[in-house]
Design a protein around this motif. Structure first.
Motif, mmCIF file in Angstrom:
data_model
loop_
_atom_site.group_PDB
_atom_site.id
_atom_site.type_symbol
_atom_site.label_atom_id
_atom_site.label_comp_id
_atom_site.label_asym_id
_atom_site.label_seq_id
_atom_site.Cartn_x
_atom_site.Cartn_y
_atom_site.Cartn_z
ATOM 1 N N ARG A 1 -19.640 18.720 9.044
ATOM 2 C CA ARG A 1 -19.593 19.863 9.959
ATOM 3 C C ARG A 1 -20.986 20.193 10.475
ATOM 4 N N ALA B 1 -22.509 18.876 14.505
ATOM 5 C CA ALA B 1 -22.664 20.074 15.330
ATOM 6 C C ALA B 1 -23.189 19.726 16.715
ATOM 7 N N ASP B 2 -23.983 18.646 16.809
ATOM 8 C CA ASP B 2 -24.587 18.280 18.090
ATOM 9 C C ASP B 2 -24.058 16.953 18.629
#
Length: 607
Positions: free
Chosen positions: A545, A549-550
């Motif tokens: 997670r 994120a990116d």
């Protein structure tokens, strides 16, 4: 990389002709070696001329002893003393032997280096081409048969170039030079001495035709044996688990006996050629011995020249006893070259495009009306429409055979759809070069492959310039650092071939670290946590997670708990998308996803 031509470039318009004339095709293919080949040939000529000279010197010496100041040497050098004439012959003999020794050394070095160079370039060109062949090509044949071509066939060709080709040239030069001496001495003896040669040539052609299919069967047999051995060594754990050692021993023995029998048939046919050659040699030598001797007794042939012709007959005919061995090398080399060229002529269907993505890569994916399948089989995917915005995590779930792995193959462009488009940041993946497409992805396969090397080398495989700190960070993100740190050598711990020293879960975590280290725009996970326990899975999910994120993540999973936090879950059934949404939405819809969830958990859950 290939020395002369790009192995991914289109091949000959008539590939069959190259396979039918493999040695001629190699001459056209490796132009860089032509100068070295000509130089090697030149030194072979010099060596053969020097090699024939001792017989002439023997004849001259006999002529000096018999005729004295009337000898050929006396006429040429203007020296009357027999001792001086023999002295000059000794000096010439030393020069001849020095020239012969030096030219032999240079010819051998040139021929061997030529063979090694072509062997290396051909193997690397073939390997490079194999790397770029479609994944479906690799899946349709055993790795052992490909390995046999890249290893055994290349070695057979090298042996022919190293030994067989120089022997053919030396034999041909021998016939020409000795023939010249006979032509000067006696036309009659020339005809009689050379009479066996047509018999040998015709016999060679007949045996060549008979040997060609025999050695083709030898190559097929060794490929089958290599494939069986390779498969069994890879599956040794299964063999042991099912106590199938005796069964596999019998199966390998059968393949080995087939190879042995194929070789025996070829050897038996090749060996039958030698007696024929010996009979022909006996005929030619007897003619020279008798007729030349009679001519000498009658005074029509000088004693020295008679001595030369007797020795020359031996020089001419005895090397032909090795024709069978040379023919054997030629047929093996020709068969191997043909197989290598057929491999190089295998077409690359999935070729990279020439377009590049804009940087930074957003990571958006889209499938529009995609149909896909394997070979001539039915469609596995039937009109798939899917949109995955950059930066989101999407999951694909479904029962076995629903088409999940096929979908990932299209995204990675291991194969192309039969119709429709796969888009990456709005560009058709067929237009993109590999650096833009696969270079922007991190991939964790269901069947994890580890290379023999250290753990650090395996993690950094997709990014060799990574620092130790970056490797450690990726290992922590993949929940692998704890077990790595516990190993005696940490990141420097050795990973055996295929990662046999690691558990399945450890291999999966290292593969995940390898993918994360690339800092990909799209992370593609195919059952990436199937071999880990629940506690490790939870740790990996938490790390993912953060790590995703990116970036965009496309996850295929059977275990639905691994994808319940995805932005969107796509449910496949029989090659079609039957529903999609978040975990909660799909459970509430009480459809196919909810049914799968109940099977795995025994209850409905919202989070």
């Amino acid at each position: 990389m290939p020395t002369v031509l790009d192995s991914r470039a289109p091949r000959s318009a008539d590939p069959v002709s190259d396979a039918d004339r493999p040695l001629r095709a190699l001459w056209r293919r490796y132009t860089v070696y032509r100068a070295r080949l000509i130089l090697a040939f030149t030194f072979s000529v010099i060596n053969k001329v020097a090699d024939v000279m001792p017989e002439l010197l023997i004849g001259a010496a006999v002529d000096v002893v018999v005729r004295g100041d009337q000898s050929f040497v006396a006429d040429v050098l203007g020296v009357e003393s027999r001792y001086a004439q023999l002295g000059w012959l000794a000096v010439i003999n030393v020069v001849v032997w020095l020239v012969e020794s030096g030219s032999e050394y240079l010819a051998e070095v040139l021929w061997r280096n030529l063979a090694q160079g072509i062997k290396h370039d051909l193997r690397m060109e073939a390997y490079d081409h194999v790397q770029h062949l479609d994944l479906s090509w690799h899946e349709s044949r055993s790795s052992g048969s490909t390995l046999a071509i890249l290893n055994d066939d290349v070695n057979q060709l090298e042996r022919f170039l190293d030994v067989g080709a120089p022997a053919i040239i030396q034999t041909a030069l021998n016939v020409i030079l000795v023939g010249g001496v006979f032509a000067i001495a006696s036309t009659q003896l020339l005809v009689l001495a050379f009479l066996p040669i047509p018999v040998i040539i015709v016999g060679s052609l007949i045996f060549q035709r008979r040997l060609e299919p025999l050695y083709a069967r030898v190559r097929e047999a060794v490929a089958d044996l290599s494939a069986a051995l390779s498969a069994n060594l890879a599956g040794i754990a299964t063999i042991k688990a099912f106590t199938a050692e005796n069964h596999e021993y019998a199966r390998i023995s059968k393949a080995s006996l087939a190879y042995r029998q194929a070789n025996s048939n070829a050897i038996r046919t090749a060996a039958a050629f030698v007696p024929l050659v010996r009979v022909a040699i006996l005929t030619g030598f007897t003619c020279t011995l008798l007729l030349g001797g009679w001519a000498t007794l009658n005074g029509t042939l000088e004693v020295g020249m008679y001595s030369v012709l007797v020795f020359m007959t031996q020089r001419l005919l005895w090397p032909l006893t090795e024709v069978a061995e040379v023919l054997d090398l030629y047929q093996r080399g020709r068969a191997s070259a043909a197989r290598l060229l057929r491999l190089l002529d295998e077409p690359v269907i999935v070729r990279q495009g020439h377009a590049s993505l804009n940087r930074p890569v957003a990571g958006g994916l889209e499938l529009r009306g995609v149909r896909a399948g394997y070979a001539d089989g039915p469609d596995v995917l039937k009109g798939i429409d899917m949109v995955i915005p950059g930066g989101e995590t999407h999951a694909v779930v479904g029962s076995t055979g629903a088409g999940k792995s096929t979908l990932l193959r299209l995204v990675l462009r291991f194969s192309d759809p039969r119709s429709g488009q796969v888009l990456f940041d709005g560009r058709d993946v067929r237009d993109l070069d590999w650096d833009s497409l696969r270079g922007s992805m991190g991939y964790v396969a269901q069947d994890v492959f580890m290379f023999a090397g250290s753990i650090a080398e395996n993690i950094a495989y997709g990014r060799p310039t990574a620092t130790r700190a970056e490797i450690e960070h990726a290992a922590r993100a993949a929940a692998a650092w704890e077990f790595i740190e516990a190993l005696p050598d940490g990141l420097d711990s050795w990973v055996g071939e295929r990662g046999v020293t690691l558990s399945g879960g450890q291999r999966q975590r290292l593969a995940l670290a390898r993918a994360l280290l690339r800092q990909p725009a799209i992370l593609v996970l195919d059952e990436a946590t199937s071999a880990v326990d629940n506690e490790t899975e939870a740790a990996i999910q938490q790390s993912l997670r953060v790590a995703t994120a990116d970036c965009t993540a496309l996850v295929v999973a059977h275990r639905l708990s691994t994808v319940r936090h995805a932005h969107r879950i796509w449910v496949l059934d029989a090659g079609q998308i039957v529903e999609f949404g978040t975990h909660d939405e799909l459970v509430a819809a009480n459809g196919a996803y909810a049914a799968l969830w109940r099977v795995q958990t025994g209850m409905l859950a919202t989070d």
